[in-house]
Design an enzyme around this catalytic site. Structure first.
Site, PDB file in Angstrom:
ATOM      1  N   LYS A  16      13.048  18.180  57.526  1.00 46.51           N
ATOM      2  CA  LYS A  16      12.242  19.357  57.858  1.00 46.51           C
ATOM      3  C   LYS A  16      10.817  19.174  57.347  1.00 46.51           C
ATOM      4  CE  LYS A  16      12.538  24.387  56.948  1.00 46.51           C
ATOM      5  NZ  LYS A  16      13.449  25.403  56.341  1.00 46.51           N
ATOM      6  N   SER A  26      15.046  28.697  59.493  1.00 48.01           N
ATOM      7  CA  SER A  26      13.790  28.038  59.781  1.00 48.01           C
ATOM      8  C   SER A  26      13.934  26.521  59.946  1.00 48.01           C
ATOM      9  CB  SER A  26      12.794  28.327  58.651  1.00 48.01           C
ATOM     10  OG  SER A  26      13.272  27.824  57.400  1.00 48.01           O
ATOM     11  N   SER A  61      18.544  29.552  56.257  1.00 46.13           N
ATOM     12  CA  SER A  61      17.808  28.694  57.180  1.00 46.13           C
ATOM     13  C   SER A  61      18.467  27.363  57.501  1.00 46.13           C
ATOM     14  CB  SER A  61      16.400  28.445  56.633  1.00 46.13           C
ATOM     15  OG  SER A  61      15.629  29.620  56.715  1.00 46.13           O
TER      16      SER A  61
END
Length: 388
Positions: free
Chosen positions: A33, A110, A134
């Site tokens: 990420k 996310s 997330s």
């Protein structure tokens, strides 16, 4: 170079870094990420303004280094919701990665890009971060395994903070055996469970998710040993959710308020409103929420003891459709947080297992274990879904 057919890799993250020649993850590929530092590559945090105001880091985040040292090759950096403050995977600036399991629906966030890469099989595993869900929620939406470890079990330095008392390093994979291999490396070893698990079914949590979700997960629950129904929250789920929101907003502003005031970033919808509200949280509200969190931690510790495993839905349904109206998405987010906030409040490990289907889409079943018993969850995942 990894082929990105799903808008999952950030433009400044199209990189490849070879892992060590040997090691327990040799020959495997992973993505990370764009919240974690990779030496020489900018960390964008889903925000063009963050990207423009922060130089490229000079060293890897420890979690990235550990995986590279174990032989895995980094194949790119993935999209995230702006500043990681969302559960949807829709980024106003960079677009929405395509959910391979349900292309007409959002991937969840996310850690959206990492979940998508794992689900598409474009890498062997993917790294995300989980503060309020997330990793767990996009795992449910995209039909992959997703792990939130015990808070503090894995070093999260070198990652952009969101709410540090909740932030964790998480990961995704398509089978339980891979989840276990990655976990052993990130943990720096393996602590075998000392006793058999005692399974508990969160009856009130299934009720909160709704009858359709409970029905969709019935067969998945039946794959586990018989569980004793329990009332986890005593009707307080909305209060638990709201306490999380208060504490998260307070910590986010403490982490980023000075940067926001100096930079005046052009936040997208949803994120803009959350940042606008963050400095308005009062000390009294924080104190009250902290007391709620302490009571939740005590309640869950007593419920789980040393050997309990709590069964619950990961989320309240299938992934919402792309371009769902904002008000409807926010309502779904609130319902999701009621289920997702438990592990965060108590610092407990949770894994989402891709064992359910609803409306033709993936639906995750989750397990929560006592603090520090992450391996128990990964052993269960590997037994339920070994490598193909």
């Amino acid at each position: 170079m990894l082929e990105d057919r799903y808008n999952a890799i950030v433009p400044h993250g199209r990189i490849t870094i070879a892992g060590a020649a040997g090691g327990p993850l040799a020959g495997l590929t992973f993505v990370v990420k764009d919240f974690f530092d990779v030496a020489g590559a900018p960390t964008g945090a889903g925000s063009p303004d963050w990207l423009a105001t922060h130089p490229a880091p000079q060293r890897h985040a420890p979690a990235v280094s550990r995986l590279l040292d174990a032989g895995a090759t980094l194949a790119g950096k993935t999209h995230t919701d702006e500043m990681a403050w969302s559960l949807n995977g829709e980024n106003h600036h960079y677009g929405t990665p395509v959910n391979p399991a349900a292309p007409e629906r959002i991937p969840g966030g996310s850690s959206s890009g990492s979940a998508v890469i794992a689900a598409a099989g474009l890498a062997d595993f993917a790294i995300g971060s989980d503060t309020g869900g997330s990793v767990r929620l996009p795992a449910s939406y995209c039909g992959v395994f997703g792990m939130r470890p015990t808070h503090g079990r894995i070093d999260i330095s070198g990652a952009v903070p969101l709410a540090p008392s909740y932030d964790t390093v998480g990961w995704f994979a398509r089978d339980g055996a891979m989840m276990k291999r990655v976990g052993a490396v990130l943990f720096g070893g393996w602590r075998a469970p000392a006793a058999p698990a005692r399974f508990l079914l969160g009856a009130d949590l299934f009720a909160a998710a709704g009858a359709a979700v409970a029905a969709a997960l019935r067969d998945a629950v039946a794959m586990l040993p018989e569980a004793r129904p329990v009332d986890v929250a005593g009707g307080a789920l909305p209060e638990w959710r709201d306490a999380f929101r208060v504490l998260q907003a307070s910590e986010v502003w403490k982490a980023h308020g000075a940067w926001v005031e100096a930079t005046r970033p052009n936040f997208g919808p949803g994120v803009r409103e959350r940042f606008a509200g963050a400095p308005l949280v009062t000390a009294a509200e924080v104190a009250a929420a902290a007391a709620v969190r302490a009571a939740i931690r005590e309640r869950l510790d007593a419920l789980l003891g040393d050997d309990g495993v709590l069964i619950l839905p990961t989320g309240p349904g299938a992934a919402p459709f792309r371009n769902t109206p904002a008000a409807e998405l926010e309502q779904f987010r609130a319902r999701s947080l009621e289920l997702l906030c438990l592990a965060g409040h108590a610092g407990l490990p949770q894994i989402s297992l891709p064992l359910g289907r609803i409306d033709g889409c993936p639906l995750g079943l989750s397990l929560i274990a006592p603090r520090g018993q992450d391996e128990r969850l990964l052993d269960i995942a590997a037994a339920l879904a070994p490598a193909a």
